[in-house]
Motif scaffolding. Structure first.
Motif, mmCIF file in Angstrom:
data_model
loop_
_atom_site.group_PDB
_atom_site.id
_atom_site.type_symbol
_atom_site.label_atom_id
_atom_site.label_comp_id
_atom_site.label_asym_id
_atom_site.label_seq_id
_atom_site.Cartn_x
_atom_site.Cartn_y
_atom_site.Cartn_z
ATOM 1 N N CYS A 169 0.861 -1.182 0.000
ATOM 2 C CA CYS A 169 0.000 0.000 0.000
ATOM 3 C C CYS A 169 0.900 1.235 0.000
ATOM 4 O O CYS A 169 1.971 1.239 0.634
ATOM 5 C CB CYS A 169 -0.912 0.004 1.223
ATOM 6 S SG CYS A 169 -2.152 1.308 1.225
ATOM 7 N N LYS A 170 0.484 2.283 -0.694
ATOM 8 C CA LYS A 170 1.312 3.485 -0.806
ATOM 9 C C LYS A 170 1.415 4.238 0.517
ATOM 10 O O LYS A 170 2.440 4.845 0.808
ATOM 11 C CB LYS A 170 0.748 4.406 -1.889
ATOM 12 C CG LYS A 170 0.881 3.840 -3.299
ATOM 13 C CD LYS A 170 0.372 4.833 -4.333
ATOM 14 C CE LYS A 170 0.566 4.281 -5.736
ATOM 15 N NZ LYS A 170 0.086 5.226 -6.782
ATOM 16 N N ASP A 171 0.371 4.200 1.323
ATOM 17 C CA ASP A 171 0.393 4.899 2.600
ATOM 18 C C ASP A 171 1.250 4.122 3.602
ATOM 19 O O ASP A 171 1.041 2.918 3.816
ATOM 20 C CB ASP A 171 -1.037 5.046 3.135
ATOM 21 C CG ASP A 171 -1.082 5.853 4.411
ATOM 22 O OD1 ASP A 171 -1.022 7.079 4.351
ATOM 23 O OD2 ASP A 171 -1.170 5.215 5.489
ATOM 24 N N GLU A 220 -4.154 5.993 -1.363
ATOM 25 C CA GLU A 220 -3.614 5.618 -0.060
ATOM 26 C C GLU A 220 -4.389 4.458 0.567
ATOM 27 O O GLU A 220 -3.903 3.832 1.510
ATOM 28 C CB GLU A 220 -3.642 6.828 0.873
ATOM 29 C CG GLU A 220 -2.699 7.947 0.447
ATOM 30 C CD GLU A 220 -2.709 9.088 1.434
ATOM 31 O OE1 GLU A 220 -3.543 9.056 2.373
ATOM 32 O OE2 GLU A 220 -1.876 10.011 1.281
#
Length: 496
Positions: free
Chosen positions: A96-98, A389
């Motif tokens: 996950c980008k977040d 996100e």
């Protein structure tokens, strides 16, 4: 009252006689209810089951036979294990980008109870064998951390679909255990029930499925079916027949290796034959058998007139392999297959594996989103699934090591061709880049041609400005001032 008068009265042409009420004629017409003593193979009969599903006994038997064949049948075992190796051999991760969400996913993935790196292989294997996997969600109060328990598909009695949308499972009912207990779980759907379902379905889920939540994943089912089916369902009989065929071949080989001694006694009466039979001892290796011209001793082997059965074995094996979209040469039966033909024959198989990988990818991503959703609920937040996100990506290994030499040659030829067409005014740069992007996808690179073209032009302009600045640094001060004011021509590029 005459018949004519009665008819007129019935159709309103004359009043009905006093004291005789007028009744509408009634009749029943339809199919005879003679099928109460039999049931269809699909289970649609007095039980009221969905005809897309197997009967409960057939579902249980399918799952038991799938497990049995995987353990005892070599061909069935390979049909299950080979895809598993291609799909999972190098491991899987959730990303996950977040950063905060990534830490939560890492904690969930490596939790000692969840332990996905250790348990994923067995769960994916069971998914293919049983057609279903079901995980009981245990959500910790306070922070919403998720631990998953396992519900054996063989303990599922019924999967209930939404009455207003039969494609959507809404609950799982288990069989009764040894203590007579039965559990009813809500099927997890990411979102609030009141926003996703009708009032009736919301009431059904609230009143009838109050024992917790489960994540349910099913394979090989119709959209409105309720139960998944095994990958081996269509091949079970043929796998068993192939096993039986090979065991019969063992018996035949054993029979062909046996022989008997045939003794011929010329002119002997029955008593002499019986006496000689009692006294006769078969000669051992390197021994001597002495007899006169009235006794003849010969070894006899079985003449079963049995043809070579290798073609029959190949036919039966290829019938099973073809049903699984697996090429023959993967099981030691290559025949006249060369390297080029073998590469082409494997493409349909990898397409099937890619489709299964896509299902597993979506399954794990849904589990990851559920983990984020539970944590967000504990905080009183609402996930924004449109935001990057909140997006979870399951990263799998490549199914096949690509031979990039032919793609590199194709890329070089395509680039040369589109450049010539651009110079000739026959093609736009954006369309040319789209053509190049099609080839680049073979390398695993996927990009948008329009965005890439804009970025490439900006980068080229930046490089040109930097080069001009470097070239003008060596010019006299007055010329540099004139260039800055735009009153002088740019200097020619330095010779290489």
């Amino acid at each position: 009252m005459s018949l004519i008068e009665r008819l007129k009265s019935a159709v309103g042409l004359a009043p009905a006689p006093t004291g005789q009420p007028l009744r509408e004629a009634a009749a029943a017409q339809g199919e005879r209810d003679d099928d109460t003593s039999w049931r269809r193979l699909t289970g649609n009969g007095p039980t009221g089951m969905n005809e897309r599903d197997l009967e409960p006994l057939a579902q249980d038997r399918m799952q038991k036979l799938a497990e049995y064949l995987w353990q005892s049948n070599l061909l069935a075992n390979r049909l299950v294990e080979l895809p598993l190796a291609y799909l999972l051999a190098e491991g899987v991760t959730l990303q996950c980008k977040d950063e905060e969400h990534q830490r939560l996913l890492n904690t969930f993935w490596s939790d000692p109870i969840n332990n996905w790196p250790m348990k994923l292989e067995a769960r994916v294997r069971a998914l293919g064998l049983l057609g279903e996997q079901c995980f009981i969600a245990n959500v910790r109060e306070g922070d919403g951390f998720v631990r998953l328990g396992y519900l054996d598909p063989r303990q599922i009695a019924t999967v209930v679909n939404d009455p207003d949308n039969p494609e959507q499972p809404i609950g799982v009912i288990t069989k009764r255990d040894n203590r007579g207990r039965q559990y009813k779980y809500r099927a997890v759907v990411l979102g609030e029930d009141t926003e996703l379902f009708s009032e009736r379905t919301v009431r059904i889920r609230a009143e009838n499925f109050a024992d917790g939540e489960v994540l349910l994943f099913q394979l090989n089912k119709f959209p409105n079916g309720s139960r998944g089916r095994s990958d081996l369902l269509g091949q079970m009989d043929w796998l068993d027949a192939y096993d039986g065929f090979l065991f019969n071949e063992l018996d035949r080989i054993d029979y062909l290796r046996r022989f008997v001694w045939d003794v011929t006694m010329t002119g002997a009466d029955p008593d002499a034959v019986k006496k000689y039979q009692k006294e006769f001892e078969p000669p051992g290796p390197n021994s001597v058998f002495v007899h006169n011209d009235q006794i003849k001793l010969e070894p006899k082997t079985p003449g079963l007139q049995a043809a070579d059965t290798s073609q029959s074995a190949r036919l039966l094996r290829n019938h099973v392999l073809g049903g699984a979209t697996v090429p023959e040469h993967w099981f030691g039966g290559g025949g006249d297959v060369n390297r080029a033909a073998a590469s082409e024959m494997g493409e349909p198989t990898f397409k099937m594996y890619s489709m299964r990988q896509g299902f597993l990818k979506r399954m794990l991503e849904e589990i990851g989103r559920y983990v984020l959703w539970c944590e967000a609920r504990a905080r009183g937040q609402t996930p924004d699934w449109a935001n990057d996100e909140w997006q979870v990506t399951a990263v799998f290994p490549e199914l096949l090591n690509r031979d990039i030499t032919k793609f590199a040659s194709a890329m070089q030829a395509v680039v040369s061709a589109v450049v010539q067409m651009i110079d000739a005014g026959l093609l736009t740069e954006e369309t040319a880049l789209k053509i190049v992007a099609d080839v680049a996808q073979r390398f695993g690179q996927d990009f948008d041609a329009k965005t890439e073209l804009t970025a490439a032009r900006k980068e080229a302009a930046d490089r040109k400005a930097k080069r001009l600045a470097e070239d003008s640094f060596n010019l006299p001060a007055d010329l540099r001032a004139a260039l800055a004011a735009g009153t002088a021509a740019s200097p020619a590029p330095a010779a290489p």
